[in-house]
Design a protein around this motif. Structure first.
Motif, PDB file in Angstrom:
ATOM      1  N   TYR A 101     -12.369 -32.704 -30.488  1.00 17.37           N
ATOM      2  CA  TYR A 101     -11.395 -34.113 -29.877  1.00 17.37           C
ATOM      3  C   TYR A 101     -11.649 -33.461 -28.186  1.00 17.37           C
ATOM      4  CZ  TYR A 101      -9.694 -34.086 -34.347  1.00 17.37           C
ATOM      5  OH  TYR A 101      -9.720 -35.027 -35.328  1.00 17.37           O
ATOM      6  N   GLU A 103     -10.627 -30.465 -27.020  1.00 14.58           N
ATOM      7  CA  GLU A 103      -9.315 -29.803 -26.849  1.00 14.58           C
ATOM      8  C   GLU A 103      -9.684 -28.111 -25.785  1.00 14.58           C
ATOM      9  OE1 GLU A 103     -10.644 -30.442 -30.219  1.00 14.58           O
ATOM     10  OE2 GLU A 103      -9.590 -28.489 -31.104  1.00 14.58           O
TER      11      GLU A 103
ATOM     12  N   TYR B  32      -7.251 -39.098 -28.403  1.00 17.41           N
ATOM     13  CA  TYR B  32      -6.514 -37.961 -28.778  1.00 17.41           C
ATOM     14  C   TYR B  32      -5.940 -37.643 -27.943  1.00 17.41           C
ATOM     15  CZ  TYR B  32     -12.353 -38.373 -29.860  1.00 17.41           C
ATOM     16  OH  TYR B  32     -13.663 -38.461 -30.496  1.00 17.41           O
ATOM     17  N   MET B  34      -2.788 -34.747 -27.750  1.00 15.68           N
ATOM     18  CA  MET B  34      -2.442 -32.518 -28.016  1.00 15.68           C
ATOM     19  C   MET B  34      -0.672 -32.859 -28.056  1.00 15.68           C
ATOM     20  SD  MET B  34      -6.817 -31.449 -26.619  1.00 15.68           S
ATOM     21  CE  MET B  34      -6.340 -33.749 -25.688  1.00 15.68           C
ATOM     22  N   TRP B  35      -0.638 -31.284 -27.839  1.00 14.94           N
ATOM     23  CA  TRP B  35       0.527 -30.955 -27.751  1.00 14.94           C
ATOM     24  C   TRP B  35       0.213 -29.229 -27.621  1.00 14.94           C
ATOM     25  CZ3 TRP B  35       4.885 -33.190 -26.785  1.00 14.94           C
ATOM     26  CH2 TRP B  35       5.255 -34.423 -26.983  1.00 14.94           C
ATOM     27  N   TYR B  36       0.540 -28.935 -26.315  1.00 15.82           N
ATOM     28  CA  TYR B  36       0.084 -27.972 -26.161  1.00 15.82           C
ATOM     29  C   TYR B  36       1.755 -26.697 -26.051  1.00 15.82           C
ATOM     30  CZ  TYR B  36      -4.418 -28.114 -24.697  1.00 15.82           C
ATOM     31  OH  TYR B  36      -5.709 -28.900 -25.435  1.00 15.82           O
ATOM     32  N   LEU B  46      -2.759 -24.150 -28.102  1.00 12.96           N
ATOM     33  CA  LEU B  46      -2.884 -25.150 -28.616  1.00 12.96           C
ATOM     34  C   LEU B  46      -2.039 -25.060 -29.356  1.00 12.96           C
ATOM     35  CD1 LEU B  46      -3.682 -28.162 -28.840  1.00 12.96           C
ATOM     36  CD2 LEU B  46      -6.228 -26.940 -30.372  1.00 12.96           C
ATOM     37  N   TYR B  49      -3.175 -31.448 -32.640  1.00 11.80           N
ATOM     38  CA  TYR B  49      -4.168 -31.808 -32.097  1.00 11.80           C
ATOM     39  C   TYR B  49      -4.548 -32.958 -32.566  1.00 11.80           C
ATOM     40  CZ  TYR B  49      -7.529 -29.744 -34.281  1.00 11.80           C
ATOM     41  OH  TYR B  49      -8.704 -28.962 -35.240  1.00 11.80           O
ATOM     42  N   THR B  97      -8.490 -34.504 -18.911  1.00  9.51           N
ATOM     43  CA  THR B  97      -7.501 -34.760 -19.977  1.00  9.51           C
ATOM     44  C   THR B  97      -6.069 -34.658 -18.951  1.00  9.51           C
ATOM     45  OG1 THR B  97      -8.052 -32.758 -21.870  1.00  9.51           O
ATOM     46  CG2 THR B  97      -6.597 -33.164 -21.342  1.00  9.51           C
TER      47      THR B  97
END
Lengths: 115, 109
Positions: A101, A103, B32, B34-36, B46, B49, B97
């Motif tokens: 993804y 990330e 996509y 995500m959480w950080y 991270l 996700y 991002t």
């Protein structure tokens, strides 16, 4: 374990001097890395995208002559803050992409204080 | 309008509470999510996700995505003082991002 390291973790310098911050990808090669700046209690602000073997791509409003980025190898990108001033005092964080993804994995950050 | 909106808080809850953190976004190209988690004076790490609508669970954490509403959430069950940090949502539809402003969470013992 950590996949991105930064050095130094904390630096204090006098106004007018230059400071180099190193960002290393520890677990695999990274053709692209990112540099962010974060002021207290604020979110990440992307400064530039570091590309191995070519010029960095800077975000609008970021002075490329002041924030020099060098990505000379697939595991190392450096950010040099030239002629630093107190307003450059901030938390500088690098990252690289990984995974399906895209990330981002971040380094631990470098706190720069310019006196 | 910002691409990603996130309430900066701070959010203060007692230990053991269920925490709900949220972000809204405007660009339907984001695929996509995500959480950080970021502790003070540390780089973000991270947490979770996901790429699809629905729920994804990992221990005490559940990430939820509703693409039709352009709304994502992170739930923390049985919150602990060690969960006190800033939580940033992030999303990408390609190369760049976009991060939310981050929500500061305090869990009181």
């Amino acid at each position: 374990g950590a996949v991105v390291s930064q050095h130094p973790s904390w630096v204090i310098c006098k106004s007018g001097t230059s400071v180099k911050i190193e960002c290393r990808s520890l677990d695999f090669q990274a053709t692209t890395m990112f540099w962010y700046r974060q002021f207290p209690k604020q979110s990440l602000m992307l400064m530039a995208t570091s590309n191995e073997g070519s010029k960095a791509t800077y975000e609008q409003g970021v002075e490329k002559d002041k924030f020099l980025i060098n990505h000379a190898s697939l595991t190392l990108s450096t950010l040099t803050v030239t002629s630093a001033h107190p307003e450059d005092s901030s938390f500088y964080i690098c990252s690289r992409l990984a995974g399906d993804y895209n990330e981002q994995f971040f380094g631990p950050g470098t706190r720069l204080t310019v006196l | 309008q910002k691409e990603v909106e996130q309430d900066p808080g701070p959010l203060s809850v007692p230990e053991g509470a269920i925490v709900s953190l949220n972000c809204t976004y405007s660009n339907s190209a984001f695929q996509y999510f995500m959480w950080y988690r970021q502790y003070s004076r540390k780089g973000p790490e991270l947490l979770m996700y996901t790429y699809s609508s629905g729920n994804k669970e990992d221990g005490r954490f559940t990430a939820q995505v509703d693409k039709s509403s352009k709304y994502i959430s992170l739930f923390i069950r049985d919150s602990q003082p060690s969960d006190s940090a800033t939580y940033l949502c992030a999303m990408t539809g390609g190369f760049k991002t976009i991060f939310g402003a981050g929500t500061r969470l305090f869990v009181k013992a």
